[in-house]
Scaffold this active site. Structure first.
Site, PDB file in Angstrom:
ATOM      1  N   CYS A 272      39.078   2.851 127.483  1.00  0.00           N
ATOM      2  CA  CYS A 272      39.451   3.153 126.089  1.00  0.00           C
ATOM      3  C   CYS A 272      38.669   4.093 125.331  1.00  0.00           C
ATOM      4  O   CYS A 272      38.534   5.380 125.407  1.00  0.00           O
ATOM      5  CB  CYS A 272      39.863   1.785 125.237  1.00  0.00           C
ATOM      6  SG  CYS A 272      40.924   2.008 124.004  1.00  0.00           S
ATOM      7  N   LEU A 273      37.846   3.661 124.071  1.00  0.00           N
ATOM      8  CA  LEU A 273      37.409   4.281 123.611  1.00  0.00           C
ATOM      9  C   LEU A 273      35.779   4.868 124.376  1.00  0.00           C
ATOM     10  O   LEU A 273      35.579   6.175 124.384  1.00  0.00           O
ATOM     11  CB  LEU A 273      36.164   3.739 122.379  1.00  0.00           C
ATOM     12  CG  LEU A 273      35.198   4.348 121.569  1.00  0.00           C
ATOM     13  CD1 LEU A 273      35.919   5.510 120.843  1.00  0.00           C
ATOM     14  CD2 LEU A 273      34.683   3.458 120.508  1.00  0.00           C
ATOM     15  N   TYR A 317      43.995   7.670 119.968  1.00  0.00           N
ATOM     16  CA  TYR A 317      43.535   8.942 120.290  1.00  0.00           C
ATOM     17  C   TYR A 317      43.584   9.290 121.607  1.00  0.00           C
ATOM     18  O   TYR A 317      43.452   8.121 122.486  1.00  0.00           O
ATOM     19  CB  TYR A 317      41.919   9.048 119.889  1.00  0.00           C
ATOM     20  CG  TYR A 317      41.834   9.048 118.478  1.00  0.00           C
ATOM     21  CD1 TYR A 317      41.992   9.897 117.559  1.00  0.00           C
ATOM     22  CD2 TYR A 317      41.724   7.676 117.906  1.00  0.00           C
ATOM     23  CE1 TYR A 317      41.664   9.654 116.137  1.00  0.00           C
ATOM     24  CE2 TYR A 317      41.612   7.541 116.204  1.00  0.00           C
ATOM     25  CZ  TYR A 317      41.797   8.435 115.456  1.00  0.00           C
ATOM     26  OH  TYR A 317      41.654   8.418 114.253  1.00  0.00           O
ATOM     27  N   HIS A 355      43.870  -0.913 129.227  1.00  0.00           N
ATOM     28  CA  HIS A 355      43.186  -1.934 129.320  1.00  0.00           C
ATOM     29  C   HIS A 355      43.364  -2.800 130.621  1.00  0.00           C
ATOM     30  O   HIS A 355      44.360  -3.798 130.387  1.00  0.00           O
ATOM     31  CB  HIS A 355      43.198  -2.704 127.941  1.00  0.00           C
ATOM     32  CG  HIS A 355      42.732  -2.352 126.910  1.00  0.00           C
ATOM     33  ND1 HIS A 355      41.294  -2.860 126.434  1.00  0.00           N
ATOM     34  CD2 HIS A 355      43.105  -1.455 125.985  1.00  0.00           C
ATOM     35  CE1 HIS A 355      41.034  -2.185 125.433  1.00  0.00           C
ATOM     36  NE2 HIS A 355      41.899  -1.233 125.203  1.00  0.00           N
ATOM     37  N   GLU A 357      41.844  -5.444 131.688  1.00  0.00           N
ATOM     38  CA  GLU A 357      41.607  -6.606 131.593  1.00  0.00           C
ATOM     39  C   GLU A 357      42.654  -7.694 131.117  1.00  0.00           C
ATOM     40  O   GLU A 357      42.417  -9.039 131.441  1.00  0.00           O
ATOM     41  CB  GLU A 357      40.429  -6.797 130.753  1.00  0.00           C
ATOM     42  CG  GLU A 357      40.689  -6.957 129.187  1.00  0.00           C
ATOM     43  CD  GLU A 357      40.925  -5.455 128.643  1.00  0.00           C
ATOM     44  OE1 GLU A 357      41.513  -5.365 127.504  1.00  0.00           O
ATOM     45  OE2 GLU A 357      40.702  -4.603 129.390  1.00  0.00           O
TER      46      GLU A 357
END
Length: 376
Positions: A272-273, A317, A355, A357
């Site tokens: 992600c980020l 984003y 994600h 997880e």
């Protein structure tokens, strides 16, 4: 429970009245929607939602209650949540408190008895926007002024608020349904990584530990030189860059440190980020999506296997197509064909936007953690 009135003003001029639960007062944030059918506690405690109000498209929220084991961090980081119908009385054997109690304890605002379908369509058509909600101020013009004088989400460095301030070892594995507890971590690979906490979710750490890695969590303001020296000495074998909130383009110090690690060819994995920061550090800045990807039902194609994986998503984003000049696309979002995964050509670095997880969400991408461990 007596629900108090709450007044909402959005920057597009929409003014609404609803009922509130949890935090009382005034709170600003960016409004987004999430299409997950379950996992409201995990979503609200995900640090990536810091500074945001989450509109849940699932109309009935609260029935499973809340418990400490399902927290993705130590606190609720979202500014608040919108739900169509609130269930105050939980009906689940794992519940230890209800949703209003959890939100109140962590100063997060709950808003209910409102048309969440209307809000979702508005965000879908007009994109996310700033808003203010208040149980104290009912005047539209006053709320408009308060919102205008508040910082926008892209102006705030939220990772300074949500990440750890000191290093620690994570020693918990994945959830065991039979024992109703988390397995202990078994560091049986003989390899250690450091995980940079930009707002990391607990279950990401659990999954990293479940591969057999030893995991040390470090703050966001880490020193690349120190990491490089530890890597050269063989003390650590790689670096993980976590998820987190806000606009990645304002994290210039973090990008500068990541650029050093890229030059030193330290093995890295980002989610992600972290995925976005790796792209920026390689010289390919991110852009903001029209309404973002938030949910637990997004189809992503693995370009290596041609298998479609249903994934959990939470991002506003995205990395640009230009990054394909230096990296191979490993995953593609089938909703909008945006890039979901990259493997860089000249360095032991890869990343994903979704994600894996699965907290909350499907389990189909969990193999990515083992893939990281196998590469070290």
């Amino acid at each position: 429970m007596m629900l108090k009135p709450v007044w909402i003003y959005l920057e597009n001029g929409v003014f609404l009245e609803a009922k509130s639960f949890g935090f009382e007062g005034s709170r600003t944030g960016e409004i987004v929607f999430n299409t997950s059918m379950s996992g409201y506690q995990e979503i609200m405690s995900d640090p990536s939602y810091a500074g945001q109000f989450v509109v849940f498209t699932m109309p009935e929220i609260g029935i499973v209650g809340c418990n400490d084991d399902d927290m993705e961090s130590q606190s609720i980081h979202a500014s608040g949540m919108f739900v169509r119908s609130l269930n105050e009385i939980p009906s689940n054997f794992r519940a230890r408190e209800n949703l209003p109690s959890l939100l109140k304890k962590h100063d997060s605002m709950g808003i209910c008895e409102i048309d969440t379908r209307y809000l979702t369509k508005m965000i879908r058509d007009g994109g996310p926007q700033m808003m203010i909600a208040s149980t104290e101020v009912s005047d539209k013009e006053t709320l408009k002024t308060m919102l205008k004088n508040s910082p926008r989400i892209e102006e705030v460095n939220y990772i300074e608020q949500v990440g750890t301030k000191k290093s620690y070892l994570h020693v918990k594995g994945v959830w065991n349904a039979e024992t109703q507890s988390y397995n202990a971590a078994h560091n049986n690979l003989g390899k250690k990584i450091v995980a940079v906490d930009f707002g990391i979710k607990r279950n990401i750490l659990n999954e990293l530990c479940a591969t057999g890695l030893e995991v040390e969590v470090i703050p966001h303001d880490f020193s690349a030189d120190e990491i490089i020296e530890r890597y050269k000495r063989g003390e650590i074998h790689g670096l993980f860059l976590s998820n987190g909130p806000g606009d990645p383009l304002i994290l210039k110090k973090e990008v500068a440190q990541i650029s050093k690690l890229i030059e030193a060819k330290v093995p890295m994995f980002g989610i992600c980020l972290g995925h976005q920061l790796l792209s920026i550090a390689h010289g390919h800045p991110t852009y903001k999506l029209k309404f973002g990807q938030h949910g637990g039902n997004h189809p992503v194609k693995n370009t290596k296997t041609n298998i479609v994986e249903i994934t959990a998503q939470n991002h506003n984003y995205n990395v640009p197509e230009s990054v394909c000049s230096i990296a191979k696309v490993t995953h593609i979002n089938l909703f909008d064909n945006t890039i979901e995964g990259l493997e860089y050509n000249d360095a032991p670095i890869f990343s994903v936007q979704h994600h894996p997880e699965a907290s909350p969400g499907p389990h189909e991408s969990k193999y990515i953690f083992q893939e990281f461990a196998n590469r070290l």
